[in-house]
Design a protein around this motif. Structure first.
Motif, PDB file in Angstrom:
ATOM      1  N   TYR A  65       0.271  -3.134 -11.243  1.00 48.74           N
ATOM      2  CA  TYR A  65      -1.007  -2.437 -11.187  1.00 48.74           C
ATOM      3  C   TYR A  65      -1.098  -1.513  -9.977  1.00 48.74           C
ATOM      4  N   SER A  66      -2.059  -0.596 -10.079  1.00 50.02           N
ATOM      5  CA  SER A  66      -2.476   0.227  -8.946  1.00 50.02           C
ATOM      6  C   SER A  66      -3.986   0.101  -8.803  1.00 50.02           C
ATOM      7  N   PHE A  67      -4.443  -0.075  -7.552  1.00 59.44           N
ATOM      8  CA  PHE A  67      -5.884  -0.170  -7.273  1.00 59.44           C
ATOM      9  C   PHE A  67      -6.217   0.843  -6.188  1.00 59.44           C
ATOM     10  N   THR A  68      -7.095   1.768  -6.484  1.00 60.36           N
ATOM     11  CA  THR A  68      -7.416   2.839  -5.543  1.00 60.36           C
ATOM     12  C   THR A  68      -8.543   2.418  -4.600  1.00 60.36           C
ATOM     13  N   PRO A  69      -8.688   3.108  -3.469  1.00 59.58           N
ATOM     14  CA  PRO A  69      -9.803   2.814  -2.564  1.00 59.58           C
ATOM     15  C   PRO A  69     -11.173   3.021  -3.221  1.00 59.58           C
ATOM     16  N   GLU A  70     -11.206   3.846  -4.281  1.00 58.03           N
ATOM     17  CA  GLU A  70     -12.466   4.075  -4.993  1.00 58.03           C
ATOM     18  C   GLU A  70     -12.760   2.985  -6.014  1.00 58.03           C
ATOM     19  N   GLY A  71     -11.832   2.036  -6.182  1.00 59.67           N
ATOM     20  CA  GLY A  71     -12.058   0.919  -7.082  1.00 59.67           C
ATOM     21  C   GLY A  71     -11.498   1.083  -8.473  1.00 59.67           C
ATOM     22  N   GLN A  72     -10.636   2.076  -8.678  1.00 60.64           N
ATOM     23  CA  GLN A  72     -10.056   2.289 -10.002  1.00 60.64           C
ATOM     24  C   GLN A  72      -8.777   1.475 -10.161  1.00 60.64           C
TER      25      GLN A  72
ATOM     26  N   VAL B 184       0.845  -1.189   0.000  1.00 62.96           N
ATOM     27  CA  VAL B 184       0.000   0.000   0.000  1.00 62.96           C
ATOM     28  C   VAL B 184       0.886   1.246   0.000  1.00 62.96           C
ATOM     29  N   ASP B 185       0.540   2.227  -0.851  1.00 68.01           N
ATOM     30  CA  ASP B 185       1.307   3.473  -0.847  1.00 68.01           C
ATOM     31  C   ASP B 185       0.805   4.384   0.279  1.00 68.01           C
ATOM     32  N   ARG B 186       1.419   5.546   0.458  1.00 62.57           N
ATOM     33  CA  ARG B 186       1.083   6.430   1.577  1.00 62.57           C
ATOM     34  C   ARG B 186      -0.315   7.025   1.446  1.00 62.57           C
ATOM     35  N   GLN B 187      -0.887   6.956   0.262  1.00 59.73           N
ATOM     36  CA  GLN B 187      -2.228   7.501   0.044  1.00 59.73           C
ATOM     37  C   GLN B 187      -3.314   6.428   0.112  1.00 59.73           C
TER      38      GLN B 187
ATOM     39  N   ARG C 182      -3.477   3.532  -1.741  1.00 54.81           N
ATOM     40  CA  ARG C 182      -3.645   2.686  -2.932  1.00 54.81           C
ATOM     41  C   ARG C 182      -2.890   1.375  -2.739  1.00 54.81           C
ATOM     42  N   PHE C 183      -3.372   0.315  -3.371  1.00 61.43           N
ATOM     43  CA  PHE C 183      -2.696  -0.982  -3.343  1.00 61.43           C
ATOM     44  C   PHE C 183      -1.930  -1.140  -4.651  1.00 61.43           C
ATOM     45  N   ILE C 184      -0.595  -1.265  -4.552  1.00 57.99           N
ATOM     46  CA  ILE C 184       0.278  -1.442  -5.708  1.00 57.99           C
ATOM     47  C   ILE C 184       0.689  -2.918  -5.737  1.00 57.99           C
ATOM     48  N   PHE C 185       0.346  -3.625  -6.806  1.00 50.94           N
ATOM     49  CA  PHE C 185       0.568  -5.071  -6.846  1.00 50.94           C
ATOM     50  C   PHE C 185       0.900  -5.510  -8.265  1.00 50.94           C
ATOM     51  N   GLY C 186       1.490  -6.689  -8.371  1.00 53.43           N
ATOM     52  CA  GLY C 186       1.871  -7.209  -9.670  1.00 53.43           C
ATOM     53  C   GLY C 186       1.292  -8.581  -9.945  1.00 53.43           C
TER      54      GLY C 186
ATOM     55  N   VAL D 239      18.410  -1.132  13.463  1.00 57.09           N
ATOM     56  CA  VAL D 239      17.686  -0.432  12.398  1.00 57.09           C
ATOM     57  C   VAL D 239      16.195  -0.500  12.714  1.00 57.09           C
ATOM     58  N   ARG D 240      15.476   0.550  12.374  1.00 57.87           N
ATOM     59  CA  ARG D 240      14.025   0.558  12.536  1.00 57.87           C
ATOM     60  C   ARG D 240      13.352   0.668  11.171  1.00 57.87           C
ATOM     61  N   GLY D 241      12.167   0.090  11.084  1.00 59.46           N
ATOM     62  CA  GLY D 241      11.392   0.180   9.857  1.00 59.46           C
ATOM     63  C   GLY D 241      10.372   1.294   9.912  1.00 59.46           C
ATOM     64  N   LEU D 242       9.547   1.356   8.877  1.00 59.61           N
ATOM     65  CA  LEU D 242       8.468   2.334   8.771  1.00 59.61           C
ATOM     66  C   LEU D 242       7.123   1.613   8.830  1.00 59.61           C
ATOM     67  N   PRO D 243       6.147   2.165   9.550  1.00 53.67           N
ATOM     68  CA  PRO D 243       4.816   1.528   9.564  1.00 53.67           C
ATOM     69  C   PRO D 243       4.215   1.465   8.160  1.00 53.67           C
ATOM     70  N   GLU D 244       3.637   0.324   7.813  1.00 56.02           N
ATOM     71  CA  GLU D 244       2.986   0.180   6.511  1.00 56.02           C
ATOM     72  C   GLU D 244       1.585   0.800   6.574  1.00 56.02           C
ATOM     73  N   PRO D 245       1.186   1.571   5.554  1.00 54.12           N
ATOM     74  CA  PRO D 245      -0.151   2.148   5.538  1.00 54.12           C
ATOM     75  C   PRO D 245      -1.209   1.068   5.359  1.00 54.12           C
ATOM     76  N   ARG D 246      -2.429   1.384   5.793  1.00 49.51           N
ATOM     77  CA  ARG D 246      -3.568   0.527   5.521  1.00 49.51           C
ATOM     78  C   ARG D 246      -4.217   0.929   4.193  1.00 49.51           C
ATOM     79  N   PHE D 247      -4.957  -0.015   3.600  1.00 46.98           N
ATOM     80  CA  PHE D 247      -5.643   0.257   2.329  1.00 46.98           C
ATOM     81  C   PHE D 247      -6.931   1.030   2.590  1.00 46.98           C
ATOM     82  N   GLY D 248      -7.091   2.135   1.871  1.00 47.62           N
ATOM     83  CA  GLY D 248      -8.328   2.902   1.975  1.00 47.62           C
ATOM     84  C   GLY D 248      -8.077   4.387   2.056  1.00 47.62           C
ATOM     85  N   ALA D 249      -9.123   5.156   1.780  1.00 49.89           N
ATOM     86  CA  ALA D 249      -9.010   6.617   1.775  1.00 49.89           C
ATOM     87  C   ALA D 249      -8.998   7.175   3.195  1.00 49.89           C
TER      88      ALA D 249
END
Length: 296
Positions: free
Chosen positions: A132-139, A109-112, A114-118, A286-296
């Motif tokens: 691919y990119s899949f938005t929370p709005e279904g695009q 999931v990107d910071r906004q 969206r789900f980015i997948f292959g 080393v520390r990581g970054l929290p992964e965003p959740r899917f959705g607007a």
């Protein structure tokens, strides 16, 4: 300064094809999948409260929804919404109904939101996959194509660089990523993977310092790349078939690593007794970054 790591088996679940670990900071739970057996797992950072969901077909990756009520899962038949309470499934979109030998694979999931997948060719031979990119709005939109095995999508700390691998090219690519539109442009080679040991690029993540960590599947190594693409560190792992990785835990300083118990094709190597385990690596400094959740 980087420290010497400690690697232990967190859970010996013997995943046929363990993949896609995601640490959900809000629930303080680790999620990962068995891609071949079609299962989603969840546990605490120390391996307690283990639960699993059967999805009925191969799964390439998953994400937690914004409110935590469902998983977005990249299954062979398409993107599905899986209710976390009941396990009920709903098909949202099938990106490739005309490609029966393909299946969906790695995603993030990107910071906004969206789900980015292959996708990938199941025989790992034809360049029939796409990113691919899949938005929370279904695009649904296509970001790249001509891919054999899509793997390792992840983002720089500022969200403006997308990293991605086609496993058998031996390359990790980077793209300019526009957070406002989700467009990925200007693909170039970020790093060349050392395949001399028989390993290949698999799952990846980026730490808080902007360094990329990648599992070298069949090579039994985790590679840390500096932002300029140079190799910064190599961590040897107990099994050859390490598949993916994610930082998590209360302090975001544990590296969770998935592995496979059985190779997907006969030409790939077998492994030792700890194959298919979920590993936890501590003491990396080393520390990581929290992964965003899917959705607007």
């Amino acid at each position: 300064m980087l420290k010497s790591p400690h690697i232990e088996v967190l859970l010996d679940v013997k995943t046929t094809l363990g993949e896609g670990p995601v640490w959900d900071a809000e629930s303080q739970r680790l999620h990962w999948i068995d891609s071949a057996d079609g299962r989603i797992f969840r546990s605490t950072h120390d391996g307690r409260e283990l639960r699993s969901w059967h999805v009925g077909e191969p799964i390439g990756s998953m994400a937690v929804s914004r409110d935590g009520s469902f998983f977005l899962a990249a299954l062979k038949s398409g993107l599905h919404r899986i209710d976390a309470a009941s396990g009920e499934q709903e098909l949202l979109v099938d990106p490739e109904p005309d490609l029966p030998n393909n299946r969906l694979n790695d995603g993030k999931v990107d910071r906004q939101g969206r789900f980015i997948f292959g996708s990938m060719d199941t025989l790992e031979e034809q360049a029939s996959g796409r990113l691919y990119s899949f938005t929370p709005e279904g695009q649904l939109s296509t970001l790249d194509e001509g891919i054999v095995v899509s793997n390792g999508p992840c983002f720089s700390p500022d969200g403006r660089t997308l990293y991605f691998s086609d496993t058998w090219t031996g390359l990790i690519w980077s793209y300019d990523y526009d957070p406002s539109t989700g467009a990925a442009t200007n693909r170039r080679t970020f790093a060349t993977v050392d395949t001399s040991t028989g390993g290949a690029a698999d799952g990846a993540t980026v730490d808080a310092d902007g360094y990329l960590w990648q599992a070298l599947v069949y090579g039994g190594k985790i590679i840390r790349y500096a932002p300029d693409g140079s190799v910064d560190r190599i961590v040897e792992t107990p099994v050859l078939k390490v598949t993916s990785l994610a930082f998590g835990g209360p302090e975001m300083d544990t590296l969770f690593i998935t592995s496979m118990a059985k190779p997907p094709l006969p030409r790939f190597p077998e492994d030792g007794q700890q194959r298919g385990s979920l590993f936890a690596v501590s003491g990396l400094g080393v520390r990581g970054l929290p992964e965003p959740r899917f959705g607007a």
